[in-house]
Design a protein around this motif. Structure first.
Motif, short mmCIF file in Angstrom:
data_model
loop_
_atom_site.label_atom_id
_atom_site.label_comp_id
_atom_site.label_asym_id
_atom_site.label_seq_id
_atom_site.Cartn_x
_atom_site.Cartn_y
_atom_site.Cartn_z
N PHE A 160 0.83 -1.21 0.00
CA PHE A 160 0.00 0.00 0.00
C PHE A 160 0.86 1.26 0.00
CE2 PHE A 160 -3.34 -2.66 2.42
CZ PHE A 160 -3.88 -3.12 1.23
N LEU A 161 1.96 1.23 0.73
CA LEU A 161 2.85 2.38 0.81
C LEU A 161 3.55 2.63 -0.53
CD1 LEU A 161 4.13 4.59 2.55
CD2 LEU A 161 5.84 2.92 3.27
N LYS A 162 3.91 1.55 -1.22
CA LYS A 162 4.62 1.67 -2.50
C LYS A 162 3.85 2.55 -3.48
CE LYS A 162 4.19 -1.65 -5.35
NZ LYS A 162 4.13 -2.87 -6.11
N ASP A 163 2.52 2.41 -3.50
CA ASP A 163 1.70 3.19 -4.42
C ASP A 163 1.51 4.64 -3.99
OD1 ASP A 163 1.37 0.89 -5.94
OD2 ASP A 163 -0.49 0.33 -4.93
N ARG A 164 1.90 4.98 -2.76
CA ARG A 164 1.64 6.31 -2.23
C ARG A 164 2.90 7.06 -1.76
NH1 ARG A 164 -2.06 2.79 -1.65
NH2 ARG A 164 -4.25 3.30 -1.89
N ILE A 165 4.06 6.44 -1.87
CA ILE A 165 5.28 7.02 -1.29
C ILE A 165 5.64 8.36 -1.93
CG2 ILE A 165 6.92 5.75 -2.75
CD1 ILE A 165 7.44 6.31 0.95
N ILE A 166 5.51 8.47 -3.25
CA ILE A 166 5.86 9.72 -3.93
C ILE A 166 4.93 10.83 -3.49
CG2 ILE A 166 6.07 10.87 -6.18
CD1 ILE A 166 8.27 8.79 -5.60
N THR A 167 3.64 10.54 -3.39
CA THR A 167 2.67 11.54 -2.92
C THR A 167 2.97 11.95 -1.49
OG1 THR A 167 0.99 10.55 -4.34
CG2 THR A 167 0.20 12.02 -2.60
N LEU A 168 3.28 10.99 -0.63
CA LEU A 168 3.58 11.31 0.77
C LEU A 168 4.84 12.16 0.92
CD1 LEU A 168 2.78 7.92 2.51
CD2 LEU A 168 1.48 10.05 2.69
N LEU A 169 5.81 11.91 0.07
CA LEU A 169 7.07 12.65 0.19
C LEU A 169 7.06 14.01 -0.51
CD1 LEU A 169 9.68 9.77 -0.30
CD2 LEU A 169 9.08 10.94 1.82
N PHE A 170 6.38 14.11 -1.65
CA PHE A 170 6.56 15.31 -2.47
C PHE A 170 5.32 16.14 -2.75
CE2 PHE A 170 9.99 12.35 -3.72
CZ PHE A 170 11.06 13.11 -3.28
N SER A 171 4.13 15.61 -2.53
CA SER A 171 2.93 16.37 -2.85
C SER A 171 2.61 17.37 -1.75
CB SER A 171 1.75 15.43 -3.05
OG SER A 171 0.57 16.16 -3.23
N GLN A 172 2.35 18.57 -2.15
CA GLN A 172 1.94 19.60 -1.18
C GLN A 172 0.43 19.52 -0.91
OE1 GLN A 172 4.08 21.42 0.49
NE2 GLN A 172 5.75 20.52 -0.69
N ASN A 173 -0.33 19.10 -1.92
CA ASN A 173 -1.79 19.15 -1.83
C ASN A 173 -2.41 17.84 -1.33
OD1 ASN A 173 -1.53 21.69 -2.97
ND2 ASN A 173 -1.78 20.90 -5.05
N ASN A 174 -1.92 16.70 -1.81
CA ASN A 174 -2.59 15.43 -1.56
C ASN A 174 -1.97 14.61 -0.45
OD1 ASN A 174 -4.25 16.11 -3.68
ND2 ASN A 174 -3.04 14.98 -5.19
N ARG A 175 -0.99 15.12 0.24
CA ARG A 175 -0.28 14.34 1.26
C ARG A 175 -1.22 13.84 2.35
NH1 ARG A 175 4.40 17.58 3.35
NH2 ARG A 175 5.29 16.96 1.38
#
Length: 169
Positions: free
Chosen positions: A123-138
């Motif tokens: 589950f984390l693999k699909d969301r790691i980029i968003t968690l690390l770099f997204s300002q809006n969707n984190r």
């Protein structure tokens, strides 16, 4: 060996300790702690503490696949390894927080429950980029992840043992 002050002709003094396991078997441990100030009793608890390390190696090798590198150069191997450690650390922080929430809130009848480690990496693999770099969707990605992780709990079975089949290999 380079950088080591011993070679194949040097003898190392070790101490052998017999530890009685819960099933009655005797496990023989070897240690370089030969001083008798280290009583035999402490080694039994240390023996069981090592499983935390063993299971972490299992996670690195089998769940994060750190032995399957994405390149051949030293730099790409190090980059791959450090990325796996970063993902592992982030996963540990998230899972620890959620497991604390679960143990506070959940009053299950027979067992306590925890997050499924294998699924948490998926589950984390699909969301790691968003968690690390997204300002809006984190925050949204984190909430999705929490919901997914909490919906895939596994029971903690105390004193569970699996008989080892040493002839299997």
């Amino acid at each position: 060996m380079k950088g080591k002050n011993y070679d194949k002709d040097i003898f190392i003094k070790v101490r052998l300790i017999g530890i009685k396991l819960p099933n009655g078997e005797i496990e023989v441990l070897a240690t370089s702690l030969t001083d008798e100030k280290y009583k035999n009793e402490i080694f039994k608890s240390l023996y069981f503490e090592r499983w935390k390390i063993e299971t972490y190696y299992d996670e690195l090798k089998n769940k994060l696949k750190v032995e399957y590198f994405s390149g051949y150069s030293k730099q790409s191997i190090l980059q791959h390894f450090y990325a796996a450690l970063l993902v592992s650390n982030i996963q540990s922080l998230i899972v620890e927080k959620i497991n604390d929430e679960i143990s506070e809130k959940e009053n299950r009848k027979k067992y306590q429950y925890k997050i499924n480690t294998s699924l948490s990496y998926a589950f984390l693999k699909d969301r790691i980029i968003t968690l690390l770099f997204s300002q809006n969707n984190r925050q949204q990605a984190m909430e999705e992840l929490k919901i997914l992780l909490k919906s895939h709990l596994i029971p903690i079975r105390p004193n569970r043992t699996n008989k080892r089949n040493v002839l299997r290999y």
